[in-house]
Design a protein around this motif. Structure first.
Motif, PDB file in Angstrom:
ATOM      1  N   ASP A  78       0.870  -1.168   0.000  1.00 41.44           N
ATOM      2  CA  ASP A  78       0.000   0.000   0.000  1.00 41.44           C
ATOM      3  C   ASP A  78       0.910   1.221   0.000  1.00 41.44           C
ATOM      4  O   ASP A  78       1.981   1.205   0.610  1.00 41.44           O
ATOM      5  CB  ASP A  78      -0.911   0.023   1.222  1.00 41.44           C
ATOM      6  N   ASP A  79       0.501   2.259  -0.696  1.00 41.52           N
ATOM      7  CA  ASP A  79       1.286   3.484  -0.729  1.00 41.52           C
ATOM      8  C   ASP A  79       1.250   4.146   0.642  1.00 41.52           C
ATOM      9  O   ASP A  79       0.213   4.158   1.309  1.00 41.52           O
ATOM     10  CB  ASP A  79       0.726   4.448  -1.779  1.00 41.52           C
ATOM     11  N   LEU A  91       4.491  -2.963   3.179  1.00 42.93           N
ATOM     12  CA  LEU A  91       4.642  -4.263   2.523  1.00 42.93           C
ATOM     13  C   LEU A  91       4.177  -5.366   3.454  1.00 42.93           C
ATOM     14  O   LEU A  91       4.326  -5.261   4.672  1.00 42.93           O
ATOM     15  CB  LEU A  91       6.111  -4.505   2.160  1.00 42.93           C
ATOM     16  N   ALA A  92       3.648  -6.434   2.868  1.00 43.72           N
ATOM     17  CA  ALA A  92       3.241  -7.598   3.660  1.00 43.72           C
ATOM     18  C   ALA A  92       3.103  -8.797   2.733  1.00 43.72           C
ATOM     19  O   ALA A  92       3.128  -8.662   1.508  1.00 43.72           O
ATOM     20  CB  ALA A  92       1.913  -7.336   4.375  1.00 43.72           C
ATOM     21  N   HIS A 120      10.854  -6.566  10.107  1.00 45.42           N
ATOM     22  CA  HIS A 120       9.743  -5.998  10.867  1.00 45.42           C
ATOM     23  C   HIS A 120      10.249  -4.796  11.648  1.00 45.42           C
ATOM     24  O   HIS A 120      11.418  -4.676  11.962  1.00 45.42           O
ATOM     25  CB  HIS A 120       9.065  -7.033  11.768  1.00 45.42           C
ATOM     26  N   ARG A 121       9.349  -3.901  11.878  1.00 45.41           N
ATOM     27  CA  ARG A 121       9.703  -2.614  12.465  1.00 45.41           C
ATOM     28  C   ARG A 121       8.864  -2.388  13.716  1.00 45.41           C
ATOM     29  O   ARG A 121       7.671  -2.632  13.704  1.00 45.41           O
ATOM     30  CB  ARG A 121       9.412  -1.537  11.416  1.00 45.41           C
ATOM     31  N   ASN A 122       9.490  -1.925  14.754  1.00 44.65           N
ATOM     32  CA  ASN A 122       8.786  -1.624  15.999  1.00 44.65           C
ATOM     33  C   ASN A 122       7.965  -2.805  16.515  1.00 44.65           C
ATOM     34  O   ASN A 122       6.864  -2.627  17.012  1.00 44.65           O
ATOM     35  CB  ASN A 122       7.882  -0.398  15.814  1.00 44.65           C
ATOM     36  N   GLY A 123       8.464  -4.017  16.338  1.00 40.27           N
ATOM     37  CA  GLY A 123       7.765  -5.189  16.830  1.00 40.27           C
ATOM     38  C   GLY A 123       6.652  -5.696  15.935  1.00 40.27           C
ATOM     39  O   GLY A 123       6.087  -6.745  16.189  1.00 40.27           O
ATOM     40  N   TYR A 126       3.806  -8.398  10.850  1.00 38.67           N
ATOM     41  CA  TYR A 126       2.995  -8.670   9.674  1.00 38.67           C
ATOM     42  C   TYR A 126       3.252  -7.671   8.555  1.00 38.67           C
ATOM     43  O   TYR A 126       3.247  -8.009   7.395  1.00 38.67           O
ATOM     44  CB  TYR A 126       1.501  -8.653  10.018  1.00 38.67           C
ATOM     45  N   VAL A 127       3.437  -6.411   8.921  1.00 36.17           N
ATOM     46  CA  VAL A 127       3.589  -5.334   7.945  1.00 36.17           C
ATOM     47  C   VAL A 127       4.916  -4.638   8.195  1.00 36.17           C
ATOM     48  O   VAL A 127       5.296  -4.399   9.333  1.00 36.17           O
ATOM     49  CB  VAL A 127       2.438  -4.311   8.077  1.00 36.17           C
ATOM     50  N   TYR A 128       5.631  -4.320   7.130  1.00 36.80           N
ATOM     51  CA  TYR A 128       6.871  -3.566   7.268  1.00 36.80           C
ATOM     52  C   TYR A 128       6.917  -2.497   6.191  1.00 36.80           C
ATOM     53  O   TYR A 128       6.026  -2.393   5.366  1.00 36.80           O
ATOM     54  CB  TYR A 128       8.096  -4.475   7.242  1.00 36.80           C
TER      55      TYR A 128
END
Length: 134
Positions: A78-79, A91-92, A120-123, A126-128
């Motif tokens: 997704d943008d 991204l996922a 993964h970012r900040n724990g 699923y989404v990065y």
């Protein structure tokens, strides 16, 4: 959700949902997912599920047609913009599943996100962000 229309695919008239193309370069071909269309949590109590498509045919970020099926593994984006207002796509990865939610009768397909082992970012597993790959 993106626009749907009749579409000839492999010699048959089908319904296609035109997904958005990326406004920035991605790491690979991905299908657009509106991350605002969260709709459920899987029975495991933690896996997010999103509305995905009203049609069997969608296009990826490179314009390729893809025919969806139950259990299909896909990469999505997704943008998004970072704190400096620069493009930084979300991204996922996930698995396509037939819609089982009665409250969304127009939706044919859902996506259940799968945990990422890396990036993964900040724990968040699923989404990065696209910037995590750089």
């Amino acid at each position: 959700m993106a626009q749907t229309y009749p579409y000839w695919y492999k010699g048959k008239l089908r319904i296609k949902q035109e997904k958005c193309k990326a406004i920035m370069p991605l790491d690979k071909a991905r299908i657009w997912l509106d991350f605002n269309e969260f709709c459920a949590i899987d029975k495991d109590g933690e896996t997010p599920i999103y509305l995905f498509s009203q049609a069997d045919i969608v296009n990826d970020s490179e314009g390729n047609d893809l025919e969806l099926y139950d259990g299909m593994e896909v990469s999505v984006f997704d943008d998004d913009l970072d704190s400096s207002n620069k493009p930084d796509a979300l991204l996922a990865d996930g698995v396509i599943m037939k819609n089982f939610l009665e409250q969304y009768p127009m939706v044919k397909w859902l996506i259940k996100l799968t945990k990422n082992k890396i990036h993964h970012r900040n724990g968040e597993q699923y989404v990065y962000w696209m910037s995590d790959l750089q």
